[in-house]
Every structure is written in structure tokens, then in C-alpha cells.
Motif scaffolding. Sequence first.
Motif, mmCIF file in Angstrom:
data_model
loop_
_atom_site.group_PDB
_atom_site.id
_atom_site.type_symbol
_atom_site.label_atom_id
_atom_site.label_comp_id
_atom_site.label_asym_id
_atom_site.label_seq_id
_atom_site.Cartn_x
_atom_site.Cartn_y
_atom_site.Cartn_z
ATOM 1 N N ALA A 370 0.828 -1.204 0.000
ATOM 2 C CA ALA A 370 0.000 0.000 0.000
ATOM 3 C C ALA A 370 0.864 1.257 0.000
ATOM 4 O O ALA A 370 1.967 1.261 0.548
ATOM 5 N N GLY A 371 0.355 2.309 -0.614
ATOM 6 C CA GLY A 371 0.976 3.626 -0.477
ATOM 7 C C GLY A 371 2.091 3.934 -1.465
ATOM 8 O O GLY A 371 2.869 4.854 -1.232
ATOM 9 N N ALA A 391 -8.801 -11.602 -8.540
ATOM 10 C CA ALA A 391 -8.143 -11.477 -7.234
ATOM 11 C C ALA A 391 -6.931 -10.557 -7.349
ATOM 12 O O ALA A 391 -6.701 -9.695 -6.500
ATOM 13 N N LEU A 392 -6.165 -10.722 -8.424
ATOM 14 C CA LEU A 392 -5.016 -9.833 -8.646
ATOM 15 C C LEU A 392 -5.498 -8.399 -8.869
ATOM 16 O O LEU A 392 -4.925 -7.450 -8.325
ATOM 17 N N GLU A 393 -6.575 -8.270 -9.638
ATOM 18 C CA GLU A 393 -7.102 -6.923 -9.896
ATOM 19 C C GLU A 393 -7.427 -6.230 -8.583
ATOM 20 O O GLU A 393 -7.067 -5.072 -8.363
ATOM 21 N N TYR A 394 -8.106 -6.971 -7.702
ATOM 22 C CA TYR A 394 -8.486 -6.363 -6.427
ATOM 23 C C TYR A 394 -7.244 -6.035 -5.589
ATOM 24 O O TYR A 394 -7.132 -4.959 -5.004
ATOM 25 N N ALA A 395 -6.295 -6.981 -5.568
ATOM 26 C CA ALA A 395 -5.093 -6.769 -4.748
ATOM 27 C C ALA A 395 -4.334 -5.522 -5.205
ATOM 28 O O ALA A 395 -3.821 -4.764 -4.382
ATOM 29 N N VAL A 396 -4.276 -5.306 -6.529
ATOM 30 C CA VAL A 396 -3.486 -4.186 -7.053
ATOM 31 C C VAL A 396 -4.312 -2.891 -7.109
ATOM 32 O O VAL A 396 -3.937 -1.886 -6.518
ATOM 33 N N PHE A 397 -5.449 -2.938 -7.805
ATOM 34 C CA PHE A 397 -6.211 -1.702 -8.042
ATOM 35 C C PHE A 397 -7.132 -1.354 -6.869
ATOM 36 O O PHE A 397 -7.473 -0.202 -6.668
ATOM 37 N N GLY A 398 -7.541 -2.393 -6.121
ATOM 38 C CA GLY A 398 -8.476 -2.140 -5.030
ATOM 39 C C GLY A 398 -7.775 -1.920 -3.710
ATOM 40 O O GLY A 398 -8.119 -1.014 -2.952
ATOM 41 N N SER A 399 -6.757 -2.744 -3.435
ATOM 42 C CA SER A 399 -6.122 -2.701 -2.114
ATOM 43 C C SER A 399 -4.830 -1.879 -2.098
ATOM 44 O O SER A 399 -4.707 -0.903 -1.363
ATOM 45 N N ALA A 400 -3.848 -2.246 -2.936
ATOM 46 C CA ALA A 400 -2.566 -1.510 -2.932
ATOM 47 C C ALA A 400 -2.799 -0.097 -3.479
ATOM 48 O O ALA A 400 -2.273 0.879 -2.952
ATOM 49 N N ARG A 401 -3.570 -0.012 -4.543
ATOM 50 C CA ARG A 401 -4.064 1.257 -5.092
ATOM 51 C C ARG A 401 -3.016 2.338 -5.333
ATOM 52 O O ARG A 401 -3.155 3.466 -4.839
ATOM 53 N N PRO A 402 -1.975 2.034 -6.103
ATOM 54 C CA PRO A 402 -1.014 3.099 -6.444
ATOM 55 C C PRO A 402 -1.673 4.094 -7.405
ATOM 56 O O PRO A 402 -2.665 3.758 -8.048
ATOM 57 N N ARG A 403 -1.097 5.301 -7.478
ATOM 58 C CA ARG A 403 -1.661 6.329 -8.347
ATOM 59 C C ARG A 403 -1.607 5.910 -9.815
ATOM 60 O O ARG A 403 -2.507 6.179 -10.583
ATOM 61 N N ALA A 474 -0.947 -0.740 -21.086
ATOM 62 C CA ALA A 474 -1.992 0.163 -20.592
ATOM 63 C C ALA A 474 -1.435 0.921 -19.403
ATOM 64 O O ALA A 474 -0.770 0.333 -18.539
ATOM 65 N N VAL A 475 -1.676 2.216 -19.383
ATOM 66 C CA VAL A 475 -1.233 3.036 -18.254
ATOM 67 C C VAL A 475 -2.478 3.567 -17.540
ATOM 68 O O VAL A 475 -3.249 4.332 -18.120
ATOM 69 N N PHE A 476 -2.663 3.111 -16.305
ATOM 70 C CA PHE A 476 -3.831 3.511 -15.513
ATOM 71 C C PHE A 476 -3.438 4.638 -14.556
ATOM 72 O O PHE A 476 -2.363 4.591 -13.950
ATOM 73 N N THR A 477 -4.318 5.615 -14.412
ATOM 74 C CA THR A 477 -4.076 6.709 -13.471
ATOM 75 C C THR A 477 -5.325 6.907 -12.620
ATOM 76 O O THR A 477 -6.420 6.992 -13.173
ATOM 77 N N THR A 478 -5.151 7.016 -11.314
ATOM 78 C CA THR A 478 -6.353 7.161 -10.463
ATOM 79 C C THR A 478 -7.079 8.449 -10.786
ATOM 80 O O THR A 478 -6.465 9.482 -11.046
ATOM 81 N N LEU A 479 -8.400 8.369 -10.712
ATOM 82 C CA LEU A 479 -9.209 9.555 -10.983
ATOM 83 C C LEU A 479 -9.320 10.425 -9.751
ATOM 84 O O LEU A 479 -9.451 11.630 -9.826
ATOM 85 N N THR A 480 -9.267 9.776 -8.574
ATOM 86 C CA THR A 480 -9.442 10.536 -7.333
ATOM 87 C C THR A 480 -8.123 10.592 -6.587
ATOM 88 O O THR A 480 -7.282 9.726 -6.751
ATOM 89 N N ALA A 481 -7.983 11.614 -5.766
ATOM 90 C CA ALA A 481 -6.755 11.745 -4.987
ATOM 91 C C ALA A 481 -6.768 10.768 -3.817
ATOM 92 O O ALA A 481 -5.737 10.386 -3.305
ATOM 93 N N ASP A 482 -7.968 10.345 -3.421
ATOM 94 C CA ASP A 482 -8.047 9.485 -2.234
ATOM 95 C C ASP A 482 -7.448 8.129 -2.542
ATOM 96 O O ASP A 482 -7.488 7.652 -3.658
ATOM 97 N N THR A 483 -6.847 7.533 -1.536
ATOM 98 C CA THR A 483 -6.424 6.144 -1.690
ATOM 99 C C THR A 483 -6.920 5.393 -0.489
ATOM 100 O O THR A 483 -6.921 5.903 0.627
ATOM 101 N N THR A 484 -7.350 4.144 -0.729
ATOM 102 C CA THR A 484 -7.766 3.333 0.423
ATOM 103 C C THR A 484 -6.563 3.063 1.315
ATOM 104 O O THR A 484 -6.691 2.741 2.462
ATOM 105 N N ALA A 485 -5.375 3.211 0.714
ATOM 106 C CA ALA A 485 -4.169 2.946 1.498
ATOM 107 C C ALA A 485 -4.079 3.888 2.692
ATOM 108 O O ALA A 485 -3.480 3.567 3.712
ATOM 109 N N ALA A 486 -4.722 5.055 2.563
ATOM 110 C CA ALA A 486 -4.619 6.030 3.633
ATOM 111 C C ALA A 486 -5.237 5.524 4.930
ATOM 112 O O ALA A 486 -4.869 5.961 6.008
#
Length: 497
Positions: A370-371, A391-403, A474-486
Motif C-alpha cells: 500500500a501507499g 483477485a489480482l485486480e483487487y489486490a493491485v487496483f483495489g487494495s494496494a491502489r497506487p496512483r 496500458a497506463v492507468f491513473t487514479t481519478l481521485t486523490a483518495d487512496t484506500t491505502a490512507a
Amino acid sequence: MFLTVGTTGTPEKPATDLGFLLHKHPGRSQAFSTSHGTAHVLYPEATAERCTAALLLEVDPVALVRRGQGKGRGGAPDAALAQYVNDRPYAASSLLAVALGSVFRSALQGRCTARPELPEQPLPLRVEIPALPARGGAELVHRLFGPLGWASVTAEPVPLDEHFPEWGDSRYVRLVLEGELRLADALRQLYVLLPVLDDAKHYWVAPDEVDKLLRAGDGWLAGHPEHRLITARYLSRRWGLTRDAMERLELVRLAEADGSEVEDIDNAVDEGQDTEERPVPLAERRREAILAALREAGARRVLDLGCGQGQLVQALLKDLAFTEIVGVDVSMKALSVAAKRLRLDRMGERQSSRVRLLQGSLAYTDKRLAGYDAAVLSEVIEHLDLPRLPALEYAVFGSARPRTVVVTTPNVECNVRWESLPAGHVRHRDHRFEWTREEFRTWSAGIAERYGYAVAYVPVGEDDPEVGPPTQMAVFTTLTADTTAATDTTPKEGEAA
Ligand code: SAH
């Protein structure tokens, strides 16, 4: 209930270094409140020659019952009296393991901020637990601790009543372990094996227990001859979880067995196509494209997920814009090749503080990830079975959630351009699938939608007008500044305990 851990030393290498490793000063007695009572850490002896730390857990039996944890095996409530009169407060059990895990957390993880070199060194250790509940008796204790590197394992049955030997033995043994081990390894073994021997887990087994087991079992559990029994008991015979853990251990073993093939075949394919028309191998172009995307995103702290043998980590290290680089892979073998490639052991302090290699499976959420500013999945997704991909999608985009997340994967349409590749074949025998450009875009768009990312596509290699580029990115960029990592307040590895 208590256990002691002792070591011996010399004036040059004093035994009291144990205090640094445990993050507990030998001159003080300290108390910690845990969810089941009070844990005390004290040192019955602390000289340069001999140093022993004791962990003593004072259990509050009433609190245990109130928390619904004085229940017997299988979760059925015991008879009213047995709830208050049971062995929980006296015997070393899973409660002691839990206390061990929280009071000595950094030591378990092999971290020592004051003396970073210490955790790596094996020490002459002596662990004693005077009353260890052992279902399966002394014989099982030997089977469990025997293969783990101890010079001697003593398990003496404790008689039920010393005045009446004819009553036979209780279900307790006095355990003494002696040998040269790293403290973290010894503690992680105890953390797993105390509840396994107790076999009456006091709290509800939650899915994250599998993660805890695999983390604490890292390096010794997958190869242990009794790993099935250990896993099943640790997870309190919850078969769904046990199967899950077994699968993951199997994955670790498989990855260990064939980790080195990945690069060879991948590169062989690249060369087949690259030699004449393309002086730059595809793997190198991929790294250049990834580095460019990361630089453009302004990333400084970067995860390389499924880092394999560390080529990208090495390239990242050369650019000082990247201040922290973490390579993660499920394969120990690949990681050890990566460590050699990077010369981790000979690296200067400044470089080595920028890089870390972690073992872990991307099919599971992992707080350590995370973070970060960015994560790379370079030629990784196609190594997972399709049903495991969410499961990988959730672990990376949902949980670790890098920008930023950069994903590359082969473009299967391009395979017809490879003369050396028989029609209908994937590029590597471990590829579970290879996607067309449309399939990749559909998948990426779904992720962007579900997890709140914007996505852009970049061709890597020559973009053939008909079949497209050999690698799609593919290059993904978060739409929101918030991260669940916080919301995750767990200190990251390397931070002070
Ligand atoms: N990223 C590297 C290696 C790609 S090969 C490169 O671009 O060259 C795929 C890598 O993913 C292998 O090293 C494999 O061990 C790793 N891998 C496969 N499944 C994984 C999982 N579930 N968790 C973590 N790593 C995994």
C-alpha cells in the motif's frame, strides 16, 4: 503461560544484543496490554555471556469468556464451569503465539532499526516452554520442530500429577529447542507451531489467517514434510481456507521449481523476431516504454509486481528519480536470481536503501504494497489463470491502489508474424492466455470503471498496421486523490517499530 528465549555471547559479541533484536531493553521489565490480558517481557539474566528474555502472558479468563473465546474445539460453548476453569491461563497456547506476534512483531519480521545487520545472523538460541499443550504428544513435537534446523529438540511429557505417576502423562510437554538459528526464523516457527500443537484455536479463523500463516511460514513451511498437518491445524480444519493455503504453497513450490525458465523462453521468442529488422530486443523496448510512462507520471516510489529476475528493477535503480523500488514475486528462485543480478549483498548503503525484494503472491491483498506512487505488471497477468485474475485486480487496483499502474501483456494478434511460433501457440508455455488488442482493452476498461482509474494505451515495438504491436501496454491513473491505502495505519517495513 510463558516462554523464554536465551542466547550466549562474548564480550565482542555480547548476548545482550538480544535486546536490540527483540526491541526490548534488557534492563527493564515491560508490560503490554493485549486483547487477552497483559504480556510481560523481562530478562531473568542479561550479561555479555548469557542473556535470556521471558515472555509471560497473564490471561484474563473472564475477559476471554466475555469475548466468546473460552469456547472449546469446534466453536461449541463448553459447559458453564469449564468456561472459567480451563487451561487457557496457564498453558502456552495460541494466545501466547498471538502475544509473541504482537509484542515481538519487528523481531518476527527480522527488522532491527538500531542494528540492521543483526537479524541476518544466526545465534546460539535456547527456547524453553515449560508447559506446552501438545495434542499428538512429544512425538508430534519432534516431527514438527525436527526438520527446522535445531541441533536438539527436547519434549518431555509432563505427568498429570507428579504425586500419582500411575495417572500417566498430561497433554503438556516441556519443550526445549537448542541450535544456531536466526531469531526471526525461530520466532516465526513458534508463532505458527504453538497454535498447531495446541490445536484449539481460541478465535474465529478469518480469511486473513491464511496470509498470516504464509507470511510466518515463508522460507520453511512450503518444504516442511508436515506442511499439510500444520496448515490444516493452523486454520482449525476450515477446509476452504486450508485448500486455499495449500494451493498457494503449491504455487510457491512450482514457482521455485521453474522460475528460471521464464526469461529464457521469453527472450528466445524476442530474438527470433528481433535479430534482423530490430536491433533492440523487445524486452528492452518494453523496459524503455515502462520507464518512460513512470517518469511521465512523476513516480518516485515504485512497485515491480512479478519482477521475475529483476531486469526492470535494475533499470529503475539506474535512474535516481526513483527513490524506492520494490520487486515482488511469488518465486523465491526468481528473487534469488534477481538478488544476484542486482548484487544486493555488495551494494553500497545508499543504493541498497532504495531497493527491496519481497516474496508474495499477487492473488492476495498485501498491506506491504500500500501507499506507492506506481506499480508495474510487466508480462505478468498472462501467467495467472483467468479465474484468478479478479483477485489480482483487487489486490493491485483495489487494495494496494497506487496512483499509476502500468500493465504490459503480449498482443496475440501479432503472433502470426513470428515465424518460429507454430500457429495457435502462445509465446511461453506458462502463458495461461494471450489477448487480442480488443480483449486487452475490454479488460482494462472494466478495471478503470470498477476501480476509478483512467486508462491510456501505448504500443510497444513496431505497430503493425494490420496486427498491431507485439506488446500492448496500458497506463492507468487514479481519478481521485483518495487512496484506500490512507486508512491503513500499519507501519511500512523499514520504519521504526
Ligand atoms: N516482470 C518480468 C517477469 C515476467 S514473467 C518481466 O517483465 O520480464 C512473470 C513473473 O510473474 C514470474 O516471475 C512469475 O514468478 C511471476 N508471477 C506469476 N504469478 C504470480 C503471482 N500470483 N504473484 C506474484 N508473482 C507471480
